[in-house]
Design an enzyme around this catalytic site. Structure first.
Site, short mmCIF file in Angstrom:
data_model
loop_
_atom_site.label_atom_id
_atom_site.label_comp_id
_atom_site.label_asym_id
_atom_site.label_seq_id
_atom_site.Cartn_x
_atom_site.Cartn_y
_atom_site.Cartn_z
N ASP A 11 -24.37 12.93 9.57
CA ASP A 11 -23.53 12.16 8.65
C ASP A 11 -22.66 13.15 7.90
OD1 ASP A 11 -22.40 10.18 7.17
OD2 ASP A 11 -24.25 9.46 6.25
N ASP A 105 -17.59 9.16 11.10
CA ASP A 105 -18.29 10.30 10.50
C ASP A 105 -19.80 10.28 10.69
OD1 ASP A 105 -18.64 8.07 8.90
OD2 ASP A 105 -18.61 9.19 7.03
N GLU A 106 -20.29 9.50 11.63
CA GLU A 106 -21.73 9.33 11.73
C GLU A 106 -22.12 9.07 13.19
OE1 GLU A 106 -25.15 6.43 9.68
OE2 GLU A 106 -23.01 6.04 9.37
#
Length: 449
Positions: A11, A105-106
């Site tokens: 993350d 983003d993960e």
């Protein structure tokens, strides 16, 4: 569940805001809020400096401004964030063929499938190496969680924030989860959490002690049984490399309700063009066109039309969306419009002209007012529009070089001239129509050798 912590969850830390701070030296170490800046805007991401004031994602922007009036408020630059995300995902792909992106983003990574780790020592080494590579490649930091399941790996990455790594050994899940709030479990939101609280269950251990039958009685068969398994620390979901998109859509919320029918149609056509752009970028075509309209009273209507075959033709999608709009009453005002395409395929309908002709034929059967509305759009589209400079967006000046917009209004635009690797730059103000000032391209955060 695995015997070794070979499922990794990455993350990125305050991704949008961190990317803005990295690209704008004058904002480093200062509160930054990214999101919609209009009266109805919401926070997409807040930097850690802004979070100290109580600002968080999904908060109304007006509330954020009251909590942190001196923060920098910027409009998102999604193409910039996407380019960084692609760099990160490429690094993850080097670790394993099984990478499951959840957002820009993960992502989850199956380290075992990549042959880079089969025990705790190997998993930790892979995680630390990944963090170093992300920083070197993007200039940003990410937090890593390692565990024997996806659920626990995600919890571990949350504990690792910011810029850390947490490894949770398999076999310790129940001990870890027991004293935590029920809200830590996937699928337990505010409503379910309150329902459980009223039943006397506030911690994960309370759920485990209540038993499966009681949770099924409270929450239903599927949710109750799933929650009981998670309370035991059990999660056998695999990392899935391909997450097939079911639809592509775009939508806009307007600062002021739209009442003019021609303006509403123009906005629908503009959204249709954007939607097709995303559709083509994903390599898909689609068969069902969907229109979403949220009216002044917050009632939301959706209308759809299924074509004879999949298409990625902007004219076909635009005309279908316009036909759907004709069936919606917008007299009270519209606060949100959206256009989507579902029924995705990786090929395109050959007979696109037949689709377009069918749309024209359908329109000719309707009333004349609809056709007149289409004609009325043309002059409006040709009228000159005042240049708009969004806070945070990139610009380039013929004399001063690259910079970004700090703000604009009353015919002026304020620009700070600086680059990712420079010192904080100077601020200058120009007329909004200054011919030497033009929109710019985002500069890479890390220099290319």
């Amino acid at each position: 569940m695995r015997a070794a912590p070979t499922i990794l969850h990455l993350d990125m830390d305050a991704f949008f805001a961190a990317a803005e701070q990295a690209s704008k030296p004058s904002l480093r170490g200062k509160p930054v809020v990214v999101g919609g800046l209009g009266p109805r805007g919401v926070v997409a991401t807040a930097s850690y400096e802004a979070r100290r004031f109580g600002v968080h994602s999904a908060m109304p922007m007006g509330q954020a401004r009251r909590l942190a009036p001196n923060a920098a408020y910027l409009v998102p630059r999604f193409s910039f964030y996407r380019s960084i995300s692609e760099q990160v995902m490429e690094l993850l792909g080097r670790l394993s063929p099984l990478v499951e992106p959840l957002s820009l983003d993960e992502a989850f990574v199956d380290l075992e499938a990549g042959g880079v780790a089969d025990d705790s020592v190997g998993a930790r080494a892979a995680g630390e190496r990944l963090r170093v590579d992300i920083l070197a490649t993007t200039g940003l930091t990410g937090s890593v969680g390692l565990a024997g399941s996806k659920m626990i790996a995600k919890i571990a990455s949350e504990e690792a924030k910011p810029d850390g790594l947490v490894l949770i050994e398999p076999g310790t899940e129940r001990e870890l989860l027991g004293p935590r709030s029920v809200r830590i479990l996937p699928g337990v939101g505010p409503a379910t959490g309150e329902h459980l609280r009223r039943a006397g269950m506030t911690t994960v251990s309370d759920l485990a002690e209540a038993g499966e039958d009681e949770l099924v009685r409270l929450l239903g068969r599927a949710h109750g049984a799933s929650l009981y398994r998670m309370a035991q620390g059990y999660d056998d979901r695999p990392v899935v490399a391909e997450r097939d998109a079911k639809s592509v859509s775009v939508e806009d919320t307007f600062d002021v309700d739209l009442h003019d029918r021609v303006r509403i149609r123009v906005e629908v056509e503009r959204l249709a063009e954007r939607c097709v752009g995303r559709l083509r970028a994903s390599g898909h075509s689609g068969r069902t066109i969907v229109l979403k309209v949220r009216r002044f009273d917050f009632s939301t209507l959706t209308r759809s039309e299924t074509l004879r075959g999949p298409t990625d033709d902007p004219g076909v999608v635009r005309e279908a969306a316009a036909r759907l709009l004709e069936a919606v009453d917008t007299t009270g005002g519209v606060r949100l419009l959206g256009v989507g395409v579902s029924g995705l395929a990786d090929y395109t309908q050959e007979d696109l002209f037949a689709q377009a002709e069918a749309g024209v034929a359908a329109a000719s059967v309707g009333d004349v007012a609809a056709a007149e509305a289409v004609v009325a759009v043309e002059p409006a589209a040709a009228e000159p529009v005042e240049r708009h400079w969004a806070p945070g967006h990139d610009v380039r000046h013929a004399v001063y070089g690259a910079g970004w917009v700090q703000g604009s209004g009353v015919g002026r635009v304020t620009v700070r001239f600086e680059e990712p690797g420079s010192e904080p730059g100077r601020v200058r103000t120009f007329a909004v129509d200054d011919p030497e000032l033009v929109p710019g391209e985002a500069l890479p955060l890390v220099g290319r050798g």
